[in-house]
Design a protein around this motif. Structure first.
Motif, PDB file in Angstrom:
ATOM      1  N   GLU A  40       0.713  -1.056  -0.160  1.00 26.81           N
ATOM      2  CA  GLU A  40      -0.039   0.018   0.128  1.00 26.81           C
ATOM      3  C   GLU A  40       0.795   1.216  -0.072  1.00 26.81           C
ATOM      4  O   GLU A  40       0.517   2.270  -0.561  1.00 26.81           O
ATOM      5  N   ARG A  41       1.867   1.284   0.579  1.00 25.76           N
ATOM      6  CA  ARG A  41       3.004   2.452   1.073  1.00 25.76           C
ATOM      7  C   ARG A  41       3.573   2.640  -0.518  1.00 25.76           C
ATOM      8  O   ARG A  41       3.624   3.734  -1.042  1.00 25.76           O
ATOM      9  N   ILE A  42       4.024   1.615  -1.124  1.00 21.15           N
ATOM     10  CA  ILE A  42       4.512   1.694  -2.587  1.00 21.15           C
ATOM     11  C   ILE A  42       3.533   2.320  -3.448  1.00 21.15           C
ATOM     12  O   ILE A  42       3.891   3.201  -4.454  1.00 21.15           O
ATOM     13  N   HIS A  43       2.353   1.780  -3.461  1.00 19.46           N
ATOM     14  CA  HIS A  43       1.319   2.229  -4.431  1.00 19.46           C
ATOM     15  C   HIS A  43       1.037   3.574  -4.052  1.00 19.46           C
ATOM     16  O   HIS A  43       0.960   4.309  -5.222  1.00 19.46           O
ATOM     17  N   ALA A  44       1.076   4.099  -2.954  1.00 21.70           N
ATOM     18  CA  ALA A  44       0.830   5.526  -2.708  1.00 21.70           C
ATOM     19  C   ALA A  44       1.863   6.328  -3.147  1.00 21.70           C
ATOM     20  O   ALA A  44       1.721   7.376  -3.641  1.00 21.70           O
ATOM     21  N   ASP A  45       3.267   5.836  -3.106  1.00 25.96           N
ATOM     22  CA  ASP A  45       4.438   6.473  -3.333  1.00 25.96           C
ATOM     23  C   ASP A  45       4.378   6.662  -5.009  1.00 25.96           C
ATOM     24  O   ASP A  45       4.792   7.760  -5.616  1.00 25.96           O
ATOM     25  N   ILE A  51       3.258   7.821 -11.335  1.00 31.10           N
ATOM     26  CA  ILE A  51       3.505   6.745 -12.453  1.00 31.10           C
ATOM     27  C   ILE A  51       2.274   6.442 -13.090  1.00 31.10           C
ATOM     28  O   ILE A  51       1.161   6.114 -12.599  1.00 31.10           O
ATOM     29  N   ARG A  52       2.247   6.063 -14.319  1.00 29.81           N
ATOM     30  CA  ARG A  52       1.252   5.466 -15.061  1.00 29.81           C
ATOM     31  C   ARG A  52       0.627   3.966 -14.407  1.00 29.81           C
ATOM     32  O   ARG A  52       1.380   3.217 -14.355  1.00 29.81           O
ATOM     33  N   MET A  53      -0.302   4.033 -13.759  1.00 26.01           N
ATOM     34  CA  MET A  53      -1.202   2.582 -13.298  1.00 26.01           C
ATOM     35  C   MET A  53      -1.948   1.935 -14.184  1.00 26.01           C
ATOM     36  O   MET A  53      -2.654   2.600 -14.626  1.00 26.01           O
ATOM     37  N   GLU A  54      -1.618   0.792 -14.203  1.00 28.64           N
ATOM     38  CA  GLU A  54      -2.545  -0.063 -15.042  1.00 28.64           C
ATOM     39  C   GLU A  54      -3.722  -0.527 -14.106  1.00 28.64           C
ATOM     40  O   GLU A  54      -4.891  -0.738 -14.823  1.00 28.64           O
ATOM     41  N   PHE A  67      -0.487  -3.323 -10.742  1.00 25.24           N
ATOM     42  CA  PHE A  67       0.498  -3.474 -12.003  1.00 25.24           C
ATOM     43  C   PHE A  67       0.448  -1.785 -12.509  1.00 25.24           C
ATOM     44  O   PHE A  67      -0.464  -1.062 -12.368  1.00 25.24           O
ATOM     45  N   CYS A  68       1.649  -1.467 -12.844  1.00 25.09           N
ATOM     46  CA  CYS A  68       2.022  -0.148 -13.343  1.00 25.09           C
ATOM     47  C   CYS A  68       2.941  -0.262 -14.424  1.00 25.09           C
ATOM     48  O   CYS A  68       3.502  -1.379 -14.912  1.00 25.09           O
ATOM     49  N   TRP A  69       3.171   0.882 -15.119  1.00 26.08           N
ATOM     50  CA  TRP A  69       4.010   1.061 -16.446  1.00 26.08           C
ATOM     51  C   TRP A  69       5.511   1.636 -16.009  1.00 26.08           C
ATOM     52  O   TRP A  69       5.313   2.865 -15.381  1.00 26.08           O
ATOM     53  N   MET A  70       6.676   1.136 -16.377  1.00 22.38           N
ATOM     54  CA  MET A  70       7.973   1.568 -16.305  1.00 22.38           C
ATOM     55  C   MET A  70       8.254   2.336 -17.486  1.00 22.38           C
ATOM     56  O   MET A  70       7.614   2.103 -18.450  1.00 22.38           O
ATOM     57  N   PRO A  71       9.387   2.986 -17.300  1.00 25.29           N
ATOM     58  CA  PRO A  71       9.604   3.830 -18.621  1.00 25.29           C
ATOM     59  C   PRO A  71      10.052   2.596 -19.674  1.00 25.29           C
ATOM     60  O   PRO A  71      10.517   1.745 -19.266  1.00 25.29           O
ATOM     61  N   GLY A  72       9.928   2.829 -20.894  1.00 21.42           N
ATOM     62  CA  GLY A  72      10.168   1.952 -22.183  1.00 21.42           C
ATOM     63  C   GLY A  72       8.799   1.120 -22.263  1.00 21.42           C
ATOM     64  O   GLY A  72       9.137   0.153 -23.061  1.00 21.42           O
TER      65      GLY A  72
END
Length: 97
Positions: A40-45, A51-54, A67-72
Motif C-alpha cells: 500500500e505504501r509503494i502504491h501510494a508513493d 507513475i502510470r498505473m494499469e 500493476f503499473c508501467w515503467m519507462p520503455g
C-alpha cells in the motif's frame, strides 16, 4: 520515491502460446514485498510520483498486487504473499523458512 530494500525481483513471461518471433502478450517484471502495508505504501508513493498505473490495488487469492508501467513500456507488478491463501504462501525460495 522510496527504496524497497526487501523486495524480491521476479521475471514473469506468460503465456507462451504466441506466434514465433512475436513478443509475449503478458510480459512483465515482478517485485514481491513482505507485507500488505509495504504494498500500500509503494502504491501510494507511485501515485504521488505520477507513475502510470494499469490497476488499482487488487486483492487476490495468490496475494495482493498492482500493476503499473515503467519507462520503455514495460509493465511492473508489485505484490505480496502475506495475504495469500495458504497454498500460495512461500512459493518462492526466499520465502521458505
Amino acid at each position: 520515491m522510496r527504496r524497497w530494500p526487501h523486495a524480491t525481483p521476479v521475471l514473469c513471461i506468460r503465456p507462451l502460446d504466441r506466434p514465433r518471433g512475436s513478443p509475449p502478450r503478458n510480459f512483465h517484471v515482478g517485485v514481491q514485498v513482505a507485507t500488505r502495508a509495504d504494498l500500500e505504501r509503494i502504491h501510494a508513493d507511485m501515485l504521488a510520483a505520477d507513475i502510470r498505473m494499469e490497476t488499482e490495488l487488487i486483492t487476490h487469492v495468490g496475494g495482493s498486487r498492482f500493476f503499473c508501467w515503467m519507462p520503455g513500456g514495460v509493465m511492473l507488478e508489485v505484490n505480496t504473499r502475506e495475504d495469500a491463501a495458504t497454498e500460495f504462501r512461500g512459493t518462492f525460495v526466499s520465502q521458505r523458512g
